[in-house]
Motif scaffolding. Structure first.
Motif, short mmCIF file in Angstrom:
data_model
loop_
_atom_site.label_atom_id
_atom_site.label_comp_id
_atom_site.label_asym_id
_atom_site.label_seq_id
_atom_site.Cartn_x
_atom_site.Cartn_y
_atom_site.Cartn_z
N TYR A 1 7.27 39.47 43.06
CA TYR A 1 6.52 38.21 43.21
C TYR A 1 6.15 38.07 44.68
N CYS B 1 1.39 29.82 43.00
CA CYS B 1 2.25 29.69 41.82
C CYS B 1 2.22 28.25 41.31
N ILE B 2 1.79 28.08 40.05
CA ILE B 2 1.70 26.72 39.50
C ILE B 2 3.00 26.30 38.80
N ASP B 3 4.01 27.15 38.92
CA ASP B 3 5.35 26.88 38.37
C ASP B 3 5.30 26.60 36.86
N CYS B 4 4.48 27.42 36.17
CA CYS B 4 4.33 27.22 34.72
C CYS B 4 5.48 27.83 33.93
N GLN B 5 6.29 28.66 34.55
CA GLN B 5 7.47 29.32 33.93
C GLN B 5 7.09 30.39 32.91
N LEU B 6 5.79 30.71 32.80
CA LEU B 6 5.39 31.71 31.80
C LEU B 6 6.05 33.06 32.08
N CYS B 7 6.17 33.41 33.36
CA CYS B 7 6.78 34.71 33.71
C CYS B 7 8.24 34.76 33.28
N VAL C 1 -2.36 33.68 33.74
CA VAL C 1 -2.40 32.34 34.37
C VAL C 1 -3.39 32.34 35.54
N MET C 2 -3.33 33.37 36.34
CA MET C 2 -4.23 33.46 37.51
C MET C 2 -5.70 33.46 37.05
N LEU D 1 -0.31 37.97 41.69
CA LEU D 1 0.75 37.18 42.33
C LEU D 1 2.10 37.85 42.03
N ILE D 2 2.24 38.34 40.79
CA ILE D 2 3.36 39.25 40.49
C ILE D 2 2.69 40.60 40.25
N ARG E 1 10.76 35.48 40.45
CA ARG E 1 10.45 34.80 41.72
C ARG E 1 11.69 34.70 42.62
N CYS F 1 1.59 36.42 34.33
CA CYS F 1 1.10 35.73 35.52
C CYS F 1 -0.41 36.01 35.73
S1 SF4 Z 1 3.62 32.97 35.72
FE1 SF4 Z 1 2.85 33.09 37.81
S2 SF4 Z 1 2.16 31.03 38.18
FE2 SF4 Z 1 3.47 30.86 36.41
S3 SF4 Z 1 5.50 30.45 37.28
FE3 SF4 Z 1 5.33 32.64 37.10
S4 SF4 Z 1 4.64 33.29 39.11
FE4 SF4 Z 1 4.21 31.12 38.97
#
Ligand code: SF4
Ligand code: SF4
Length: 478
Positions: free
Chosen positions: A250, A275-281, A312-313, A322-323, A292, A309
């Motif tokens: 990350y 990072c929008i902190d969506c927790q999808l990763c 999401v991006m 981002l990752i 992260r 990620c």
């Molecule tokens: S998927 Fe990407 S944007 Fe969403 S929390 Fe994880 S690092 Fe952040």
């Protein structure tokens, strides 16, 4: 801990007393929290599909294919012969199999040093089978949220039906896996017929059951626990890493500070990273970790978090990655070194071992000759007064074709061997001969005479094999 230290004024001896401030019970066993992974698609998952399927098909199909008139891959333990495609390894060749394993280990070290845990993420059977079991789970119980809800629900007919279907399919796949695995050690066609007639050998039935349960348990129930706690490779693979090893990482500098945002475009003005902190990763991760927090030994390098990620991006119209796959040096802005001493060392070692093994295989004997002297007596005297020694001679044909062999004897003494004629030995078979050598009594003054047995195929007389033995006689003192 609190500490009290009363001083003995008379003799100046200090007595220390430790009184625990609080007593806590530490549980050494960490209870497993069930991981509900979210399904994700993307570039790396397609690669995993393309690497996983050929391996799976190979595993299930290979024992059903024939090479000549035998199973293409068969580890025949009772006969002590391993057949791998065109090659047959005899007990004398076991050192070559050991070399093969050492080469595989060094190749894995090289790949790990270059590209991190790609073996774990893309090709390890535990990962591939777990992915299949997860696919069944998604098909029978639904999406991540539906599965969480289902597990929280009290038992009902619908819940029972879904669970029953899932476990039946898991057991079916596990049985198919276990049966195929045993089929690498027992001719699979015969075993299938025996199974259909309910006359399968109890030992085969035991091992099929064992591997069925092992697959069901490992891929269905234990999953990431196997990678985290049972696999030794997970523990020592970090020793092969260096700052130029490709890792899934990350990008903290780009992602932080993380947080949700109202508008995607002006997040930098809001003081936020990408990072929008969506927790999808985290939700897609089969080992339940948050990448992260940095590189962790639990990470199997499956790249699911990258695909998650990136999706999401894309939605946020931010650049992908981002990752991403990167290196420690690249993250620090340093120069990337692909060619480095340790990697070169692994590659050179593998190349040397492959050459050595190739040479050994190309020059290995295609005949095995063994000579065993009769153990009951040093020598016999025949009715005609001849001195006789008895031997058991075995000729093994290690080639893929039937051969006629010639057996001859060399000795400085006039020792006679009866004419053997052409000895036919089928491919992969061993022929046993009882040979009686004789010596006229007038030549028996020497107690021990050297003899040499020699065998060669009529079609390849230049490839002969010799074995030294002894011929015993009464000697001059008799
Ligand atoms: S998927 Fe990407 S944007 Fe969403 S929390 Fe994880 S690092 Fe952040
Ligand atoms: S952090 Fe999780 S999802 Fe990402 S590569 Fe590692 S194991 Fe896979």
């Amino acid at each position: 801990m609190s500490e009290r230290s009363p001083k003995d004024k008379d003799n100046s001896v200090q007595v220390l007393e430790f009184v625990p401030a609080e007593v806590a019970e530490i549980d050494l066993y960490q209870k497993r929290e069930k991981i509900y992974t979210r399904k994700i698609e993307g570039f790396f998952q397609r690669i995993r599909l393309y690497t996983g399927w050929p391996l799976l098909i190979g595993y299930f199909v290979l024992p059903w294919l024939n090479w000549g008139d035998r199973q293409s891959v068969l580890f025949d333990l009772p006969e002590r012969k391993f057949h791998i495609l065109w090659m047959t390894f005899w007990p004398q060749d076991m050192s070559m199999l050991a070399w093969l394993l050492i080469i595989a280990a060094f190749a894995l070290f090289a790949v790990t040093n270059l590209a991190g845990r790609v073996w774990c993420g893309y090709t390890c059977p535990q990962t591939v089978w777990t992915a299949m079991f997860m696919w069944i789970e998604q098909k029978t119980e639904g999406s991540r949220n539906q599965r969480i809800k289902l597990d929280q629900q009290p038992w009902s007919f619908d819940k029972f039906r879904k669970k029953f279907l899932k476990h039946s399919m898991w057991l079916g796949l596990a049985f198919f896996t276990g049966f195929t695995f045993v089929g690498y050690f027992t001719p699979i066609v015969g075993m299938t017929i025996d199974l259909a007639q309910l006359s399968i050998h109890p030992m085969a039935a035991f091992w099929i059951g064992f591997f069925t349960l092992a697959t069901y348990g490992n891929a269905g129930w234990m999953r990431e626990q196997v990678c985290k706690y049972m696999c030794p490779y997970a523990r020592f693979q970090s020793a092969m890493f260096d700052p130029d090893t490709l890792i899934i990482s990350y990008d903290k500098a780009r992602g932080e500070p993380r947080g949700s945002r109202k508008h995607a475009d002006d997040h930098q003005q809001q003081g936020l990273g990408d990072c929008i902190d969506c927790q999808l990763c985290v939700q897609v991760c089969p080992t339940g970790i948050d990448i992260r927090n940095g590189l962790q030994y639990e990470c199997i390098g499956c790249a699911l978090c990258i695909d998650a990620c990136d999706s999401v991006m894309d939605k946020m119209h931010y650049p992908r990655g981002l990752i991403r796959y990167t290196t420690e040096n690249a993250l620090k802005g340093k120069k990337l070194h692909i060619i480095r001493p340790r990697l070169v060392g692994y590659i050179v070692a593998v190349a040397l071992m492959v050459s050595f093994l190739g040479y050994r295989m190309a020059t290995r004997d295609s005949i095995v000759l063994s000579v065993l002297r009769d153990r009951q007596a040093l020598y016999y005297t025949t009715d005609s007064g001849q001195i006789e020694n008895r031997y058991t001679v075995k000729i093994a044909n290690k080639t893929e074709t039937n051969h006629k062999y010639r057996l001859s004897l060399n000795s400085s003494a006039p020792i006679q061997m009866p004419e053997q004629g052409a000895i036919t030995v089928s491919s992969g078979e061993v022929r046993e001969l009882n040979i009686r050598l004789t010596l006229a009594p007038e030549y028996s003054e020497q107690a021990a005479n050297s003899v040499q047995f020699k065998v060669y195929a009529e079609s390849e007389p230049e490839k002969s094999v010799t074995v030294d033995s002894k011929f015993f006689a009464p000697g001059s003192g008799h």
